[in-house]
Motif scaffolding. Structure first.
Motif, PDB file in Angstrom:
ATOM      1  N   UNK A   1       8.294 -79.395 -11.676  1.00  0.00           N
ATOM      2  CA  UNK A   1       7.437 -80.299 -10.904  1.00  0.00           C
ATOM      3  C   UNK A   1       6.167 -80.575 -11.691  1.00  0.00           C
ATOM      4  N   UNK A   2       5.787 -81.840 -11.859  1.00  0.00           N
ATOM      5  CA  UNK A   2       4.576 -82.151 -12.629  1.00  0.00           C
ATOM      6  C   UNK A   2       3.309 -81.763 -11.879  1.00  0.00           C
ATOM      7  N   UNK A   3       2.250 -81.493 -12.639  1.00  0.00           N
ATOM      8  CA  UNK A   3       0.941 -81.215 -12.046  1.00  0.00           C
ATOM      9  C   UNK A   3       0.452 -82.475 -11.346  1.00  0.00           C
ATOM     10  N   UNK A   4      -0.038 -82.329 -10.136  1.00  0.00           N
ATOM     11  CA  UNK A   4      -0.522 -83.472  -9.371  1.00  0.00           C
ATOM     12  C   UNK A   4      -1.989 -83.760  -9.675  1.00  0.00           C
ATOM     13  N   UNK A   5      -2.412 -84.957  -9.331  1.00  0.00           N
ATOM     14  CA  UNK A   5      -3.815 -85.351  -9.479  1.00  0.00           C
ATOM     15  C   UNK A   5      -4.542 -84.962  -8.200  1.00  0.00           C
ATOM     16  N   UNK A   6      -5.180 -83.805  -8.225  1.00  0.00           N
ATOM     17  CA  UNK A   6      -5.812 -83.283  -7.017  1.00  0.00           C
ATOM     18  C   UNK A   6      -7.130 -83.960  -6.696  1.00  0.00           C
ATOM     19  N   UNK A   7      -7.588 -84.875  -7.549  1.00  0.00           N
ATOM     20  CA  UNK A   7      -8.774 -85.651  -7.202  1.00  0.00           C
ATOM     21  C   UNK A   7      -8.447 -86.729  -6.172  1.00  0.00           C
ATOM     22  N   UNK A   8      -7.177 -86.945  -5.880  1.00  0.00           N
ATOM     23  CA  UNK A   8      -6.785 -87.956  -4.885  1.00  0.00           C
ATOM     24  C   UNK A   8      -6.970 -87.482  -3.448  1.00  0.00           C
ATOM     25  N   UNK A   9      -7.230 -86.190  -3.264  1.00  0.00           N
ATOM     26  CA  UNK A   9      -7.405 -85.660  -1.922  1.00  0.00           C
ATOM     27  C   UNK A   9      -8.733 -84.924  -1.827  1.00  0.00           C
ATOM     28  N   UNK A  10      -9.161 -84.688  -0.589  1.00  0.00           N
ATOM     29  CA  UNK A  10     -10.425 -84.016  -0.362  1.00  0.00           C
ATOM     30  C   UNK A  10     -10.340 -82.542  -0.763  1.00  0.00           C
ATOM     31  N   UNK A  11     -11.505 -81.945  -0.942  1.00  0.00           N
ATOM     32  CA  UNK A  11     -11.564 -80.550  -1.369  1.00  0.00           C
ATOM     33  C   UNK A  11     -10.841 -79.636  -0.381  1.00  0.00           C
ATOM     34  N   UNK A  17      -3.703 -75.974  -0.421  1.00  0.00           N
ATOM     35  CA  UNK A  17      -2.703 -75.722  -1.450  1.00  0.00           C
ATOM     36  C   UNK A  17      -3.075 -74.494  -2.277  1.00  0.00           C
ATOM     37  N   UNK A  18      -4.361 -74.368  -2.575  1.00  0.00           N
ATOM     38  CA  UNK A  18      -4.880 -73.238  -3.339  1.00  0.00           C
ATOM     39  C   UNK A  18      -4.421 -71.919  -2.718  1.00  0.00           C
ATOM     40  N   UNK A  19      -4.547 -71.799  -1.395  1.00  0.00           N
ATOM     41  CA  UNK A  19      -4.147 -70.568  -0.727  1.00  0.00           C
ATOM     42  C   UNK A  19      -2.638 -70.359  -0.793  1.00  0.00           C
ATOM     43  N   UNK A  20      -1.879 -71.442  -0.628  1.00  0.00           N
ATOM     44  CA  UNK A  20      -0.429 -71.313  -0.697  1.00  0.00           C
ATOM     45  C   UNK A  20       0.016 -70.882  -2.094  1.00  0.00           C
ATOM     46  N   UNK A  21      -0.614 -71.426  -3.125  1.00  0.00           N
ATOM     47  CA  UNK A  21      -0.217 -71.105  -4.502  1.00  0.00           C
ATOM     48  C   UNK A  21      -0.528 -69.649  -4.834  1.00  0.00           C
ATOM     49  N   UNK A  22      -1.724 -69.189  -4.471  1.00  0.00           N
ATOM     50  CA  UNK A  22      -2.056 -67.809  -4.810  1.00  0.00           C
ATOM     51  C   UNK A  22      -1.160 -66.832  -4.042  1.00  0.00           C
ATOM     52  N   UNK A  23      -0.751 -67.221  -2.834  1.00  0.00           N
ATOM     53  CA  UNK A  23       0.171 -66.355  -2.092  1.00  0.00           C
ATOM     54  C   UNK A  23       1.522 -66.272  -2.803  1.00  0.00           C
ATOM     55  N   UNK A  24       1.986 -67.396  -3.350  1.00  0.00           N
ATOM     56  CA  UNK A  24       3.245 -67.381  -4.097  1.00  0.00           C
ATOM     57  C   UNK A  24       3.118 -66.556  -5.378  1.00  0.00           C
ATOM     58  N   UNK A  25       1.973 -66.670  -6.060  1.00  0.00           N
ATOM     59  CA  UNK A  25       1.759 -65.882  -7.274  1.00  0.00           C
ATOM     60  C   UNK A  25       1.768 -64.397  -6.932  1.00  0.00           C
ATOM     61  N   UNK A 234      -0.368 -55.787 -24.106  1.00  0.00           N
ATOM     62  CA  UNK A 234       0.739 -55.636 -23.167  1.00  0.00           C
ATOM     63  C   UNK A 234       0.561 -56.561 -21.974  1.00  0.00           C
ATOM     64  N   UNK A 235       1.537 -57.427 -21.724  1.00  0.00           N
ATOM     65  CA  UNK A 235       1.392 -58.416 -20.667  1.00  0.00           C
ATOM     66  C   UNK A 235       2.715 -58.644 -19.954  1.00  0.00           C
ATOM     67  N   UNK A 236       2.633 -59.318 -18.822  1.00  0.00           N
ATOM     68  CA  UNK A 236       3.802 -59.857 -18.131  1.00  0.00           C
ATOM     69  C   UNK A 236       3.623 -61.372 -18.082  1.00  0.00           C
ATOM     70  N   UNK A 237       4.735 -62.086 -17.968  1.00  0.00           N
ATOM     71  CA  UNK A 237       4.684 -63.546 -17.888  1.00  0.00           C
ATOM     72  C   UNK A 237       4.661 -63.970 -16.423  1.00  0.00           C
ATOM     73  N   UNK A 238       3.691 -64.784 -16.056  1.00  0.00           N
ATOM     74  CA  UNK A 238       3.565 -65.269 -14.682  1.00  0.00           C
ATOM     75  C   UNK A 238       4.226 -66.653 -14.593  1.00  0.00           C
ATOM     76  N   UNK A 239       5.227 -66.805 -13.743  1.00  0.00           N
ATOM     77  CA  UNK A 239       5.945 -68.086 -13.642  1.00  0.00           C
ATOM     78  C   UNK A 239       5.151 -69.116 -12.839  1.00  0.00           C
ATOM     79  N   UNK A 240       4.241 -69.777 -13.502  1.00  0.00           N
ATOM     80  CA  UNK A 240       3.346 -70.712 -12.812  1.00  0.00           C
ATOM     81  C   UNK A 240       4.099 -71.921 -12.262  1.00  0.00           C
ATOM     82  N   UNK A 244       4.060 -72.784  -8.340  1.00  0.00           N
ATOM     83  CA  UNK A 244       3.446 -74.058  -7.966  1.00  0.00           C
ATOM     84  C   UNK A 244       4.421 -74.887  -7.125  1.00  0.00           C
ATOM     85  N   UNK A 245       5.666 -74.969  -7.567  1.00  0.00           N
ATOM     86  CA  UNK A 245       6.666 -75.751  -6.841  1.00  0.00           C
ATOM     87  C   UNK A 245       6.927 -75.160  -5.459  1.00  0.00           C
TER      88      UNK A 245
END
Length: 261
Positions: A1-11, A17-25, A234-240, A244-245
């Motif tokens: 899924x492509x990155x969206x233009x978040x300037x098209x919506x209000x803060x 979305x910010x809360x939903x994404x961090x919950x998925x992470x 030493x790291x792990x890969x985070x599936x962004x 995001x999707x």
């Protein structure tokens, strides 16, 4: 899924979305990314930074319930919290070197008094080793807000806490080259050249030096999986992309046409 233009919506819409994404992470880190002696929690407070996702190391099995390990507090230091990362030999960790090459590395000792006025307070008995932060419009809405964000990011790196900063908002007058450029100038003292792509995914590995792993991005790009460091080297890969999707799949239909149009 492509990155969206978040300037098209209000803060406030991005905030949802910010809360939903961090919950998925957080969910995917705990479900299948982190080693068994690490865990992630959302939205605790570390020294006022307000991190989105904390990655912590669990207490050893023989530790006391209060984290004191039979002594006078965490790490035997009269109850004070040590922000240093875990013993590299602890827990039999199987962490990988990052797939990305570092974009920059400090070549001088970090100036440790730069953020002496910021106090980090421990919110639990478990050790914070890494933080994931999704930049929000509130982080950029004033000069004070952006300076506070940068100052606290630099302070946490100085305390050997690894960071991942996800900035899907275009640069503005207060961060003309993005927040990563401000963070790097704060810790290294040198400005970065302007990048052509406006959005930034950045992971920071902190040890005797600080290394930045940066992927510039733009609206329409797919997100790159990024390294989240738990130990130096030493790291792990985070599936962004996957997280995001998943977050966008449950985003209110009211706003999707404006973002996808």
């Amino acid at each position: 899924m492509p990155i969206h233009d978040w300037t098209r919506v209000e803060a406030g819409v991005f905030h949802d979305f910010h809360h939903a994404w961090i919950e998925e992470i957080k969910r995917i880190l705990n479900a299948r990314v982190l080693p068994p002696d690490y865990y992630a929690m959302a939205e605790q407070v570390t020294g006022g930074f307000g991190p989105d996702v904390l990655t912590l190391q669990g207490a050893a099995p023989d530790d006391e319930p209060d984290g004191s390990n039979g002594s006078n507090g965490s790490n035997g230091s009269n109850g004070s919290w040590s922000p240093l990362g875990p013993n590299p030999g602890a827990g039999g960790l199987a962490l990988a070197e990052p797939k990305l090459a570092p974009s920059a590395e400090t070549d001088m000792e970090f100036y440790r008094r730069k953020a002496a006025s910021v106090t980090v307070r421990h919110v639990s008995d478990d050790r914070v080793v890494a933080i994931v932060e999704v930049v929000s419009p509130g982080n950029k809405h004033s000069q004070m807000a952006i300076e506070q964000f940068v100052r606290k990011a630099a302070f946490l790196l100085d305390q050997k806490i690894h960071l991942m900063i996800l900035d899907l908002l275009p640069p503005g007058p207060r961060d003309p080259n993005g927040i990563h450029a401000l963070i790097w100038e704060a810790i290294d003292g040198r400005p970065l050249p302007k990048q052509e792509r406006p959005l930034t995914l950045a992971s920071y590995e902190t040890d005797e030096t600080i290394r930045a792993f940066v992927v510039p991005a733009a609206v329409g790009d797919r997100l790159t999986d990024m390294p989240l460091f738990l130990l130096p080297r030493g790291c792990v890969e985070v599936p962004l992309e996957a997280t995001y999707q998943a977050a966008f799949d449950v985003f209110p239909r009211r706003w999707k046409p404006r973002l996808e149009g």
